[in-house]
Design a protein around this motif. Sequence first.
Motif, short mmCIF file in Angstrom:
data_model
loop_
_atom_site.label_atom_id
_atom_site.label_comp_id
_atom_site.label_asym_id
_atom_site.label_seq_id
_atom_site.Cartn_x
_atom_site.Cartn_y
_atom_site.Cartn_z
N ALA A 42 -5.06 -32.29 90.69
CA ALA A 42 -4.04 -31.69 91.56
C ALA A 42 -2.90 -32.67 91.62
O ALA A 42 -3.11 -33.87 91.63
CB ALA A 42 -4.60 -31.45 92.96
N ILE A 43 -1.69 -32.16 91.63
CA ILE A 43 -0.53 -33.02 91.50
C ILE A 43 -0.52 -34.10 92.57
O ILE A 43 -0.74 -33.87 93.74
CB ILE A 43 0.76 -32.19 91.55
CG1 ILE A 43 1.93 -32.99 91.01
CG2 ILE A 43 1.06 -31.67 92.92
CD1 ILE A 43 3.11 -32.14 90.63
N PRO B 250 4.49 -28.62 95.49
CA PRO B 250 3.14 -29.08 95.82
C PRO B 250 3.14 -30.12 96.93
O PRO B 250 2.19 -30.19 97.72
CB PRO B 250 2.62 -29.67 94.51
CG PRO B 250 3.84 -29.96 93.70
CD PRO B 250 4.84 -28.93 94.09
N ARG C 193 -3.00 -26.27 83.87
CA ARG C 193 -4.09 -27.10 84.38
C ARG C 193 -4.78 -27.86 83.25
O ARG C 193 -5.05 -29.06 83.36
CB ARG C 193 -5.12 -26.24 85.11
CG ARG C 193 -4.66 -25.74 86.47
CD ARG C 193 -5.71 -24.81 87.05
NE ARG C 193 -5.36 -24.38 88.40
CZ ARG C 193 -5.72 -23.23 88.94
NH1 ARG C 193 -6.45 -22.37 88.22
NH2 ARG C 193 -5.38 -22.92 90.17
N ALA D 30 3.32 -28.24 100.11
CA ALA D 30 2.04 -27.59 100.38
C ALA D 30 1.05 -28.56 100.99
O ALA D 30 0.32 -28.22 101.93
CB ALA D 30 1.47 -26.99 99.08
N ARG D 31 1.05 -29.80 100.51
CA ARG D 31 0.12 -30.81 101.06
C ARG D 31 0.57 -31.28 102.43
O ARG D 31 -0.25 -31.43 103.34
CB ARG D 31 0.00 -31.98 100.09
CG ARG D 31 -0.77 -31.63 98.83
CD ARG D 31 -0.87 -32.78 97.88
NE ARG D 31 -1.68 -33.88 98.41
CZ ARG D 31 -2.10 -34.89 97.66
NH1 ARG D 31 -1.78 -34.93 96.39
NH2 ARG D 31 -2.83 -35.84 98.19
N ASN E 132 2.00 -21.82 91.90
CA ASN E 132 0.71 -22.49 91.74
C ASN E 132 0.69 -23.38 90.50
O ASN E 132 0.00 -24.40 90.46
CB ASN E 132 -0.43 -21.47 91.69
CG ASN E 132 -0.76 -20.92 93.06
OD1 ASN E 132 -0.70 -21.64 94.05
ND2 ASN E 132 -1.07 -19.63 93.14
N LEU F 255 3.29 -25.10 89.55
CA LEU F 255 3.93 -26.32 90.05
C LEU F 255 2.91 -27.17 90.79
O LEU F 255 2.89 -28.39 90.67
CB LEU F 255 5.10 -25.97 90.96
CG LEU F 255 6.30 -25.27 90.32
CD1 LEU F 255 7.35 -24.95 91.36
CD2 LEU F 255 6.90 -26.12 89.20
N ARG F 256 2.06 -26.53 91.56
CA ARG F 256 1.04 -27.26 92.29
C ARG F 256 0.04 -27.91 91.34
O ARG F 256 -0.53 -28.96 91.64
CB ARG F 256 0.31 -26.30 93.24
CG ARG F 256 -0.40 -26.99 94.38
CD ARG F 256 -0.90 -25.97 95.40
NE ARG F 256 -1.47 -26.64 96.55
CZ ARG F 256 -1.98 -26.00 97.60
NH1 ARG F 256 -1.98 -24.67 97.62
NH2 ARG F 256 -2.48 -26.66 98.62
N ALA F 257 -0.16 -27.29 90.18
CA ALA F 257 -1.11 -27.82 89.19
C ALA F 257 -0.51 -28.91 88.32
O ALA F 257 -1.22 -29.55 87.56
CB ALA F 257 -1.62 -26.68 88.31
#
Length: 365
Positions: free
Chosen positions: A142-143, A179, A70, A182-183, A97, A99-101
């Motif tokens: 956030a990505i 990510p 992050r 996830a979105r 997470n 990867l999401r960051a």
Amino acid sequence: MSAPVRVMLVEDSLVVRQLLAHIVSRDPRLALVAAVASGEEALREIHRVSPDVISMDIRLPGIDGLETTRRIMAERPTPIVVVADAVEDASLRISMNALRAGALSVVEKPVGTGHAAYEAISGQICTQLRIMSQVPVIRRRAIGAERLGRPVPDLPAEAFREPGIPSHVAVAASTGGPPAFARLLGALPADFSVPILLVQHMGAAFMEGFADWLNGVVPLRVVLAQDGVRPVAGHVYVAPGDRHLALGPAGLLATSDEPPVGGQRPSATVLFRSLARVAGPRGLGVLLTGMGEDGAAGLRDMRAAGAATIAEHESSAVVYGMPAAAVRLGAAGSVLPLDLIAPRLLRAVQPGVPAPGGPVPGGAA
């Protein structure tokens, strides 16, 4: 000859750090510029050595790999490859997470030089470091958030016309996929009225952990696909590691170890082509961020069969490779930024019912 890719290793275990250093140093296309044991050291060294790519451990003393990722993405965006233990549940959750960051991919930690899998895992690590070093990354919280802040061209009304209520939705992605999923899936309700079949390019060892992680961050029920199962509404079926996923003639899921297609197993094209054959105009295909061209030919087959097809817009894609290939082939009936895809899916499965947030910009009233 191009200059070697500059690599910084972040790994707290001395043994693993030395093994990674050996793996990187023997690849002439890579150059080891730093090897540090903590996130704090990484944040100090990154400004001094200016790496092209970072190999990131997750379980670090002090600030962990997630927080380090992050901070790097906020302060000095650099491509990050997470190197994780695929069998530790906590590490898997942190890896997803990360990867999401903003991290780009996750690979298995190396095994000892005497292990039968040493060469294969070492090769995968080096390949990921080389490939991901070429991905442009941006400062982000956030990505994809800042990418979605870019102006998006007006979209024609034709992009939002519904060809019919779908019976199945197929979605696929590669680099940047976790990510993005996830979105996208996080914006759909738990009672979404059709099943979703999903392909994500990721190491086989991580697929179960990926499905478990995704199940914990979206309202839908996410499971690994199993051969012979009839997909039901409100569920997401993830292609298992190193196996193709398809919709069979009887409407049952089919997994197989048939040869890779376009170098990929699971392959998005295999999944999309199966929906073209079985669902025809009642399929709906979505191709998201990713390197290469997997999925483009399959999405073209779906569109030719009368199905609705969507490719992610360049403004939100982490890597505009797979969606761009679909656009070039004329496979995409719609080209939408990531945050407009879920409303488009809701409009498709519930015609006449406005998606949350009101009318979709650029669409018909």
